[in-house]
Write an enzyme that holds these catalytic residues in place. Structure first.
Site, PDB file in Angstrom:
ATOM      1  N   HIS A 309       0.856  -1.187   0.000  1.00 43.03           N
ATOM      2  CA  HIS A 309       0.000   0.000   0.000  1.00 43.03           C
ATOM      3  C   HIS A 309       0.885   1.228   0.000  1.00 43.03           C
ATOM      4  O   HIS A 309       1.956   1.219   0.626  1.00 43.03           O
ATOM      5  CB  HIS A 309      -0.902   0.019   1.250  1.00 43.03           C
ATOM      6  CG  HIS A 309      -2.094   0.894   1.085  1.00 43.03           C
ATOM      7  ND1 HIS A 309      -2.044   2.246   1.302  1.00 43.03           N
ATOM      8  CD2 HIS A 309      -3.356   0.610   0.698  1.00 43.03           C
ATOM      9  CE1 HIS A 309      -3.234   2.757   1.059  1.00 43.03           C
ATOM     10  NE2 HIS A 309      -4.049   1.789   0.674  1.00 43.03           N
ATOM     11  N   ASP A 367      -7.979  -5.383   0.166  1.00 44.80           N
ATOM     12  CA  ASP A 367      -8.441  -6.149  -0.995  1.00 44.80           C
ATOM     13  C   ASP A 367      -8.044  -7.610  -0.945  1.00 44.80           C
ATOM     14  O   ASP A 367      -8.605  -8.426  -1.667  1.00 44.80           O
ATOM     15  CB  ASP A 367      -7.894  -5.518  -2.286  1.00 44.80           C
ATOM     16  CG  ASP A 367      -8.565  -4.194  -2.561  1.00 44.80           C
ATOM     17  OD1 ASP A 367      -9.776  -4.110  -2.332  1.00 44.80           O
ATOM     18  OD2 ASP A 367      -7.877  -3.253  -2.970  1.00 44.80           O
TER      19      ASP A 367
END
Ligand code: CMC
Length: 433
Positions: A309, A367
């Site tokens: 991320h 996700d």
């Protein structure tokens, strides 16, 4: 005495103001840098650039903190609901019971689609990607409600409550109608007595003689999924919404641009990419070990989707929460042995103990698990990213509003460092090589 940073440029010292946020985040204000010195800053991918000040969401990616309007995501996940968080994100405070009831009434009022819109949805080819349909449909809200989408922020803000409720409520109906129409199934009509998530599942899965009634665990898993996606400060799609809104564009035009930005596999498309990755690992008879080795190139198809991320350099707090609720939903659906889940667990275990991933601070993001939850609920893969968009709608709306109410609003217009050809004369076609 306000603090300043001193920059030495071409033997001149320039004092730049320092801004400090409410959580102690520091920034150097370069607003006058170009006019004073002729220099601009360069920050490929904007990883070090604050594009705005914002009161909505706080993230500390180094320690894995996410808060909406000051409330920790863990508390909201445990005690709140998607609709309540949508209100909180948009209006800044948790609603009183009257405010909550009024907000719910508006959502209920705007759940059905204009008949023209249902025909519009029916007109897309069956093989259309639902994100393409969603972005067109959300943009078309400006055509169905022109009095709410005048591109005059002052006027549009007077009707903001209605426009916000339309966007939040209709995005759910649009998604379910898209699902049904691309399968040749009849539309279901929203039920005013159902909650937001139950209504969505009814719109998607009820059949004329068989009403879909989700288990409480499934409705809660969906509610949690949406709540965890409600806002995430200045990410790619939100920055897109703000950029479009900064030109004076209306809410529907701005959030439909956000839908397009979300579509890419490095952003909202990652939940779908995770399942595709797990399926291909399974099809090759790998338990995840071989794939982890290949993923260390970090490139192309071998990238470990659902990991890493830009902001979190620690566990994504949303991933922790969603993982815990995932098992409850699986148990309630009677799913005991899912080969894709086994591969996901193996990938996670290998990556968390592998120096490549550890040294680059690559941890599972939201996700990694959210695709597995959607799949367990029965949502088809090509709708996963649309589900992210439903969840993110309150955040986009709140962030658009921050732009629209800003009395000092300037159109977003970054500069560039031009690296192309310098000036040259036009070459007639017969002399070109
Ligand atoms: N698998 C393998 N290597 C990776 C991965 C990954 N998923 N992510 C980053 N790396 C490596 C990358 O190759 C680079 O290595 P090196 O330093 O040797 O060149 C290093 O880690 C830094 O990567 P980066 O691409 O510079 O990092 P970024 O901040 O630009 O990218 C990211 C962040 C999310 C785009 C990226 O981690 C990624 O592509 N992850 C997979 C896609 C994904 O799961 N996206 C969903 C993000 S969460 C939802 C949302 O908020 O949008």
């Amino acid at each position: 005495m306000p603090k300043t940073a001193l920059l030495k440029l071409d033997e001149k010292e320039i004092a730049l103001p320092i801004i400090v946020g409410s959580e102690g985040e520091k920034a150097v204000d370069i607003a006058k840098l170009r006019s004073d010195t002729g220099y601009i800053t360069y920050d490929d991918g904007f990883g070090n650039t604050g594009s705005c000040t914002s009161n909505i969401t706080f993230i500390d990616g180094d320690i894995g903190i996410l808060r909406y309007r000051g409330y920790p995501i863990e508390q909201l996940a445990e005690k709140s609901s998607f609709v309540e968080c949508a209100y909180l994100v948009i209006y800044g405070e948790l609603p009183t019971s009257e405010q909550r009831a009024k907000f719910s009434r508006l959502l209920t009022k705007h759940a059905p689609l204009h008949e023209g819109m249902t025909r519009f949805l029916s007109s897309f080819p069956r093989e259309s990607h639902p994100m393409a349909i969603l972005s067109a449909a959300v943009n078309s809200l400006g055509a169905y409600y022109p009095h709410l989408a005048t591109n005059n922020h002052l006027h549009d803000l007077e009707h903001f409550d209605e426009a916000a409720a339309i966007a939040i409520s209709k995005v759910r109906t649009i998604t379910a109608h898209t699902y049904r129409v691309t399968r040749g199934l009849p539309f279901n009509y929203p039920r005013p007595n159902y909650g937001y998530c139950e209504n969505f599942l009814h719109l998607m899965f009820s059949e004329p003689y068989n009403e879909y009634i989700p288990t409480q665990e499934v409705a809660s898993a969906l509610n949690l999924f949406l709540l965890l996606h409600a806002d995430h400060e200045q990410n790619c799609s939100t920055s897109t919404v703000k950029m479009v809104g900064s030109s004076g564009a209306n809410l529907f035009a701005s959030v439909s641009a956000g839908v397009n930005a979300l579509w890419g596999p490095l952003h909202g498309g990652a939940n779908m990419a995770v399942i595709e990755m797990l399926k291909s690992i399974h099809a090759e008879g790998d338990d995840g070990t071989k794939f982890i080795e290949a993923a260390k190139s970090g490139k192309g198809e071998a990238r470990l989707m659902g990991f890493g991320h830009r902001v979190y350099k620690n566990y994504d707090p949303r991933a922790k929460i969603i993982k815990a609720s995932f098992y409850k939903a699986l148990a309630s659906l009677g799913i005991k042995n899912d080969p894709l889940l086994n591969i996901a667990m193996k990938l996670e275990e290998c990556a968390l103990s592998d120096d490549y991933f550890v040294s680059r601070k690559l941890y599972p993001n939201v996700d990694f698990y959210s695709g597995l939850i959607m799949r367990a609920i029965g949502i088809p893969e090509n709708i996963f990213t649309v589900m992210f968009a439903i969840g993110r709608m309150p955040g986009w709306i709140a962030q658009w509003r921050e732009v629209a109410v800003n009395p000092k609003l300037k159109i977003y217009r970054p500069r560039q460092i031009y690296t192309g050809k310098t000036v040259r004369d036009y070459v007639p076609v017969e002399q070109r090589q």
